[in-house]
Scaffold this motif. Structure first.
Motif, PDB file in Angstrom:
ATOM      1  N   ALA A 197       0.833  -1.204   0.000  1.00 33.38           N
ATOM      2  CA  ALA A 197       0.000   0.000   0.000  1.00 33.38           C
ATOM      3  C   ALA A 197       0.869   1.256   0.000  1.00 33.38           C
ATOM      4  O   ALA A 197       0.590   2.214  -0.727  1.00 33.38           O
ATOM      5  CB  ALA A 197      -0.933   0.001   1.213  1.00 33.38           C
ATOM      6  N   LEU A 198       1.942   1.253   0.781  1.00 29.34           N
ATOM      7  CA  LEU A 198       2.836   2.409   0.814  1.00 29.34           C
ATOM      8  C   LEU A 198       3.512   2.624  -0.533  1.00 29.34           C
ATOM      9  O   LEU A 198       3.528   3.737  -1.059  1.00 29.34           O
ATOM     10  CB  LEU A 198       3.896   2.246   1.904  1.00 29.34           C
ATOM     11  CG  LEU A 198       4.890   3.410   1.979  1.00 29.34           C
ATOM     12  CD1 LEU A 198       4.206   4.670   2.491  1.00 29.34           C
ATOM     13  CD2 LEU A 198       6.076   3.044   2.835  1.00 29.34           C
ATOM     14  N   VAL A 199       4.053   1.566  -1.097  1.00 28.83           N
ATOM     15  CA  VAL A 199       4.748   1.674  -2.388  1.00 28.83           C
ATOM     16  C   VAL A 199       3.776   2.129  -3.471  1.00 28.83           C
ATOM     17  O   VAL A 199       4.099   3.014  -4.272  1.00 28.83           O
ATOM     18  CB  VAL A 199       5.449   0.346  -2.755  1.00 28.83           C
ATOM     19  CG1 VAL A 199       5.983   0.377  -4.171  1.00 28.83           C
ATOM     20  CG2 VAL A 199       6.582   0.060  -1.763  1.00 28.83           C
ATOM     21  N   ALA A 200       2.577   1.568  -3.500  1.00 27.36           N
ATOM     22  CA  ALA A 200       1.591   1.939  -4.519  1.00 27.36           C
ATOM     23  C   ALA A 200       1.145   3.393  -4.370  1.00 27.36           C
ATOM     24  O   ALA A 200       0.901   4.079  -5.363  1.00 27.36           O
ATOM     25  CB  ALA A 200       0.379   1.012  -4.444  1.00 27.36           C
ATOM     26  N   GLU A 206      12.848   0.310  -8.357  1.00 30.30           N
ATOM     27  CA  GLU A 206      13.559   0.520  -9.617  1.00 30.30           C
ATOM     28  C   GLU A 206      14.568   1.668  -9.584  1.00 30.30           C
ATOM     29  O   GLU A 206      15.383   1.788 -10.487  1.00 30.30           O
ATOM     30  CB  GLU A 206      12.543   0.787 -10.738  1.00 30.30           C
ATOM     31  CG  GLU A 206      11.580  -0.362 -10.954  1.00 30.30           C
ATOM     32  CD  GLU A 206      10.391   0.040 -11.810  1.00 30.30           C
ATOM     33  OE1 GLU A 206      10.465   1.078 -12.489  1.00 30.30           O
ATOM     34  OE2 GLU A 206       9.389  -0.689 -11.782  1.00 30.30           O
ATOM     35  N   HIS A 207      14.499   2.544  -8.584  1.00 34.89           N
ATOM     36  CA  HIS A 207      15.408   3.703  -8.571  1.00 34.89           C
ATOM     37  C   HIS A 207      16.376   3.628  -7.394  1.00 34.89           C
ATOM     38  O   HIS A 207      16.260   2.768  -6.531  1.00 34.89           O
ATOM     39  CB  HIS A 207      14.627   5.021  -8.546  1.00 34.89           C
ATOM     40  CG  HIS A 207      13.761   5.199  -7.326  1.00 34.89           C
ATOM     41  ND1 HIS A 207      14.278   5.378  -6.068  1.00 34.89           N
ATOM     42  CD2 HIS A 207      12.425   5.215  -7.184  1.00 34.89           C
ATOM     43  CE1 HIS A 207      13.304   5.507  -5.208  1.00 34.89           C
ATOM     44  NE2 HIS A 207      12.154   5.403  -5.868  1.00 34.89           N
ATOM     45  N   SER A 208      17.327   4.544  -7.386  1.00 37.82           N
ATOM     46  CA  SER A 208      18.345   4.601  -6.331  1.00 37.82           C
ATOM     47  C   SER A 208      18.166   5.841  -5.469  1.00 37.82           C
ATOM     48  O   SER A 208      19.129   6.510  -5.124  1.00 37.82           O
ATOM     49  CB  SER A 208      19.741   4.584  -6.951  1.00 37.82           C
ATOM     50  OG  SER A 208      19.959   3.394  -7.647  1.00 37.82           O
ATOM     51  N   GLY A 209      16.939   6.173  -5.130  1.00 40.73           N
ATOM     52  CA  GLY A 209      16.666   7.299  -4.253  1.00 40.73           C
ATOM     53  C   GLY A 209      15.999   8.465  -4.944  1.00 40.73           C
ATOM     54  O   GLY A 209      15.281   9.236  -4.316  1.00 40.73           O
ATOM     55  N   ILE A 210      16.234   8.628  -6.247  1.00 41.80           N
ATOM     56  CA  ILE A 210      15.627   9.714  -7.019  1.00 41.80           C
ATOM     57  C   ILE A 210      14.934   9.093  -8.224  1.00 41.80           C
ATOM     58  O   ILE A 210      15.541   8.341  -8.975  1.00 41.80           O
ATOM     59  CB  ILE A 210      16.691  10.731  -7.484  1.00 41.80           C
ATOM     60  CG1 ILE A 210      17.420  11.320  -6.275  1.00 41.80           C
ATOM     61  CG2 ILE A 210      16.050  11.830  -8.320  1.00 41.80           C
ATOM     62  CD1 ILE A 210      18.629  12.152  -6.637  1.00 41.80           C
ATOM     63  N   LEU A 215      21.444   7.091   1.526  1.00 41.11           N
ATOM     64  CA  LEU A 215      20.655   6.071   2.228  1.00 41.11           C
ATOM     65  C   LEU A 215      20.510   4.820   1.372  1.00 41.11           C
ATOM     66  O   LEU A 215      20.628   3.700   1.871  1.00 41.11           O
ATOM     67  CB  LEU A 215      19.276   6.624   2.597  1.00 41.11           C
ATOM     68  CG  LEU A 215      19.233   7.652   3.727  1.00 41.11           C
ATOM     69  CD1 LEU A 215      17.852   8.307   3.812  1.00 41.11           C
ATOM     70  CD2 LEU A 215      19.598   7.012   5.059  1.00 41.11           C
ATOM     71  N   GLU A 216      20.253   5.014   0.084  1.00 34.32           N
ATOM     72  CA  GLU A 216      20.106   3.875  -0.835  1.00 34.32           C
ATOM     73  C   GLU A 216      21.398   3.069  -0.936  1.00 34.32           C
ATOM     74  O   GLU A 216      21.358   1.855  -1.133  1.00 34.32           O
ATOM     75  CB  GLU A 216      19.677   4.353  -2.221  1.00 34.32           C
ATOM     76  CG  GLU A 216      18.260   4.857  -2.288  1.00 34.32           C
ATOM     77  CD  GLU A 216      17.226   3.774  -2.526  1.00 34.32           C
ATOM     78  OE1 GLU A 216      17.597   2.622  -2.843  1.00 34.32           O
ATOM     79  OE2 GLU A 216      16.025   4.093  -2.399  1.00 34.32           O
ATOM     80  N   ARG A 217      22.534   3.716  -0.816  1.00 33.21           N
ATOM     81  CA  ARG A 217      23.822   3.016  -0.886  1.00 33.21           C
ATOM     82  C   ARG A 217      24.123   2.243   0.393  1.00 33.21           C
ATOM     83  O   ARG A 217      24.849   1.258   0.364  1.00 33.21           O
ATOM     84  CB  ARG A 217      24.951   3.999  -1.158  1.00 33.21           C
ATOM     85  CG  ARG A 217      24.953   4.521  -2.563  1.00 33.21           C
ATOM     86  CD  ARG A 217      26.136   5.398  -2.817  1.00 33.21           C
ATOM     87  NE  ARG A 217      26.111   5.910  -4.183  1.00 33.21           N
ATOM     88  CZ  ARG A 217      26.809   6.934  -4.594  1.00 33.21           C
ATOM     89  NH1 ARG A 217      27.597   7.581  -3.758  1.00 33.21           N
ATOM     90  NH2 ARG A 217      26.729   7.335  -5.838  1.00 33.21           N
ATOM     91  N   ASN A 218      23.607   2.731   1.522  1.00 28.78           N
ATOM     92  CA  ASN A 218      23.954   2.140   2.814  1.00 28.78           C
ATOM     93  C   ASN A 218      22.926   1.149   3.351  1.00 28.78           C
ATOM     94  O   ASN A 218      23.225   0.399   4.273  1.00 28.78           O
ATOM     95  CB  ASN A 218      24.163   3.245   3.856  1.00 28.78           C
ATOM     96  CG  ASN A 218      25.423   4.018   3.607  1.00 28.78           C
ATOM     97  OD1 ASN A 218      26.499   3.444   3.532  1.00 28.78           O
ATOM     98  ND2 ASN A 218      25.305   5.332   3.446  1.00 28.78           N
TER      99      ASN A 218
END
Length: 188
Positions: A50-53, A61-65, A131-134
């Motif tokens: 629900a959150l993702v939708a 699919e993305h790295s933060g942006i 954050l996405e890297r860590n």
């Protein structure tokens, strides 16, 4: 201000101190923010879905942006002036904002406000990428659910689940999960 590696590895959140009886019953809490941490394993799939939708359909699919989301906002909001087109922030950017709140603007000039907003947004992007890297996507989702305010003195999904439905996050049904995710947009 930009958080360093140590702050990204160990983000600070105000947690409630719980008073537990000898038979493991919760007697009460002391807190500034009524927040108790929950792990990703204790989040039901329908809550995460629900959150993702709702907030970030391309989260995995993305790295933060989300470049597609940014172009949509640019085109629909800026060019077409459609106020209902939605935002361009990803879940990770929202987490960055929750962990490291924006500075308040004290200068009243329009140019200064725009420059401050652009700088703040750029900082959120940098923090989101870090954050996405860590962290894994699951860790980011758990951190997000633990930091978001739900209103009525509920900070984080565990407190919100108890305050609004008298249950734990892993026992939320689909309707309750949808209601809590909907509250993220307007907790008041």
């Amino acid at each position: 201000y930009m958080p360093d590696f140590k702050e990204l590895e160990n983000p600070q959140s105000n947690l409630a101190s719980e008073v537990i009886s000898s038979d493991q019953q919760l007697l009460g809490k002391y807190y500034r923010e009524n927040r108790t941490i929950v792990n990703f394993e204790n989040l039901p799939p329908h809550l995460v879905n629900a959150l993702v939708a709702t907030e970030d359909i391309r989260f995995y699919e993305h790295s933060g942006i989300d470049a597609r989301g940014l172009f949509r906002v640019l085109f629909k909001t800026v060019i077409l002036r459609d106020k209902n087109s939605g935002g361009g922030s990803t879940i990770t950017q929202q987490l960055a904002k929750n962990l490291f709140p924006r500075d308040t603007v004290t200068d009243r000039s329009a140019i200064s406000k725009v420059a401050n907003l652009a700088l703040t947004k750029f900082k959120e992007w940098v923090i989101a990428v870090k954050l996405e890297r860590n962290y894994t996507k699951e860790e980011i989702l758990a951190m997000y659910f633990n930091t978001v305010p739900f209103g009525s003195e509920a900070f984080g999904i565990k407190s919100a689940s108890f305050i609004f439905f008298n249950t734990s996050p892993d026992s939320l049904n689909m309707q309750e999960a949808a209601m809590l995710v909907g509250m993220v947009k307007g907790p008041s």
